[in-house]
Design an enzyme around this catalytic site. Structure first.
Site, PDB file in Angstrom:
ATOM      1  N   CYS A 182      -3.683 -10.652  -1.758  1.00 55.17           N
ATOM      2  CA  CYS A 182      -2.823 -10.933  -1.032  1.00 55.17           C
ATOM      3  C   CYS A 182      -3.436 -11.179   0.525  1.00 55.17           C
ATOM      4  CB  CYS A 182      -2.046  -9.650  -0.577  1.00 55.17           C
ATOM      5  SG  CYS A 182      -2.079  -7.852   0.082  1.00 55.17           S
ATOM      6  N   HIS A 218       1.650  -8.385   6.704  1.00 58.61           N
ATOM      7  CA  HIS A 218       0.623  -8.238   7.188  1.00 58.61           C
ATOM      8  C   HIS A 218       0.432  -9.808   7.879  1.00 58.61           C
ATOM      9  CE1 HIS A 218      -1.746  -5.678   4.503  1.00 58.61           C
ATOM     10  NE2 HIS A 218      -1.527  -6.309   2.702  1.00 58.61           N
TER      11      HIS A 218
END
Lengths: 336, 336
Positions: free
Chosen positions: A140, A220
């Site tokens: 990711c 994130h």
């Protein structure tokens, strides 16, 4: 129609299954689960044929009242490609089985880069993966870096990139992991593995990354510095990101001041599970000073790689040789 | 003996009071508190003369059974210097009062840089502040940046510095602020104010900073990239940091894997409140590649500026003109 099996119906697997099911040129022939969890119940509810990883667990599922279609081995006999969404490092152990069955396989970013013969990012290196049998979709975080820095590379050239990754602790559905109240350099060494992982897509890029983990579950976040080869203005970079698929701009001035509000925005979009498959870049953070570009972006770790898996299947079967065409097809089907 | 008053006996003020009390060349003549809180009780217990900020609050203290020595105005008549540790932006409003009383004053980093006539960091610009009347000690984050990047600047020269600050939400004793589960770009614009603040100490340094806030209370953390003018090895930088006052190296290999363990280490040192006045740099994070130096450091936001306030007093009264002498004296008295 490409017949797709999904080995591992967890955070990524369940999303890939749903995304495959929406495409016009591929179908889900079954999903593999090791244990009769709540997620396995959802697989049945979604009408995916459910397989156990082995005979012993077939019995466990039957004991719990699940309708079960067989084992992973049986599923491999029925599919053209298996998308391995098992926990990190398990994919590498599964590869020999896939090879012995002559089934193409996609691995996820939790595997070492050598687990696939090549790594994949749709906007970065689609053409490299055409016809390949064993491919790893990058993680990711790496996907997020490839999308935005890759867009800059394509248009202006990247002299070097320096990134700090501020990583979520666990995913939202995981109550077992920390940290609770700390900032954890992870790894404590610099560079982190993310820079080298970007190099599996852009081999010549000078990129260095540092990473820490913090007590949050949602997304994130990356602070990015890119030194560009050719001049660009702040406005031009905003326009570049706006016009690049799978990147969206968000504005603090509209109340999106943190990852929490980005996720709320995603929930309001009405997508299943409140996913945000795009990379969110804060409009106000984009700033070009001299040849340096600064920006801050957020990554929905549970879903950004999902459309990548779809494009990866298309590249491996050469359903189209044109990355842009695949990306457009995927995004249309997923309503991105 | 320099007579020191402390206006504001909160996170920083109570620590500055204790640090002043330990020095051989200065003494605490009183501390000012606005409300009869548990911290005010500690002031009495520590035998600091307690003053209210105004007459009205003198009565409030008396009603709560506090022994009170007068108002801020009374205290100003008794001290040579007032260390203003009031909440951010209040210091600027107090300056005219201090001026009217002819009392020197130190302001904290929460104030705008113009609040003092000059900003202060002991290792950075002690000499600049000799004899000055109104000085601002830079914030905890800026202090941390000045200590380590300043050490590199002094020995190898800094071509440019690029830093990401991952900031704690509230201090540990504050239960009212967030974020709870999010990463907050703060500010959302790049650069953050920290780079310009470093320039109040090192005017010519090319430094850019990005900052986010995360759900933790213990420490700030910085990922730092410094391009050096002159070559240095990783080992030489480790040696530099080891030999620089107020910087310590910590090792993940010894179990210090996060800010939590740094604070546990500080508690084991036995200092009051478990403070860590030094900047902690992870040994394993230090890495020189070409002319670029990478490292990760942690900042105890409640205490790193405390010895700076002491040195600042010494500079303002020219108790010594030698920064190193003042630093050594302060650190010896505080057992750093």
């Amino acid at each position: 129609m490409i017949k797709v099996g999904i080995n591992g119906y967890g955070t990524i697997g369940k999303r890939v299954a749903d995304a495959v099911a929406k495409q016009p040129d591929m179908e889900v022939v079954g999903v593999v689960k090791t244990r009769p969890t709540h997620e396995a119940r959802h697989a049945i509810k979604n009408e995916y044929a459910l397989y156990a990883n082995n005979m012993e667990n077939v019995q466990t599922f039957i004991n719990e009242g699940f309708e079960i279609s067989g084992t992973l081995d049986d599923l491999l006999d029925k599919c053209d490609v298996i998308v391995d969404c098992t926990p990190g490092k398990i994919g590498a152990m599964n590869r020999p089985l896939y090879e012995s069955k002559g089934v193409k396989a996609i691995f996820q970013g939790g595997e070492k880069s050598g687990t696939g013969d090549v790594s994949f990012n749709a906007q970065g290196n689609y053409a490299t993966c055409l016809g390949k049998d064993y491919v790893r979709v990058v993680s990711c975080n790496t996907t997020g870096l490839c999308r935005t820095i890759g867009a800059v590379e394509k248009k202006y050239g990247v002299k070097k990139a320096r990134v700090t990754l501020i990583r979520r602790g666990p995913d939202p559905g995981n109550s077992k992991k920390g940290p609770v109240n700390a900032i954890v350099p992870n790894p404590v060494t610099v560079p982190s593995h993310h820079g080298p992982d970007v190099n599996t897509i852009f081999p010549d890029m000078d990129i260095m990354t540092s990473a820490v983990i913090v007590p949050t579950t949602l997304m994130h976040l990356h602070t990015v510095i890119v030194e560009m080869n050719n001049p660009a203005t702040t406005a031009e970079i905003k326009q570049l990101f706006k016009s690049t698929p799978r990147i969206i701009l968000v504005k603090a001035s509209e109340g999106i001041t943190s990852t929490a509000e980005i996720m709320e925005h995603a929930r309001d979009l009405g997508r299943k599970r409140g996913d945000l498959n795009e990379i969110a870049v804060w409009d106000e953070s984009i700033n070009v000073i001299g040849n340096e570009l600064f920006y801050i972006q957020a990554i929905h770790q549970e879903s950004d790689v999902v459309p990548e898996n779809i494009d990866c299947i298309r590249a491996m079967f050469e359903l189209t040789k044109d990355a842009d065409e695949s990306i457009a097809m995927t995004d249309r089907a997923m309503d991105l």
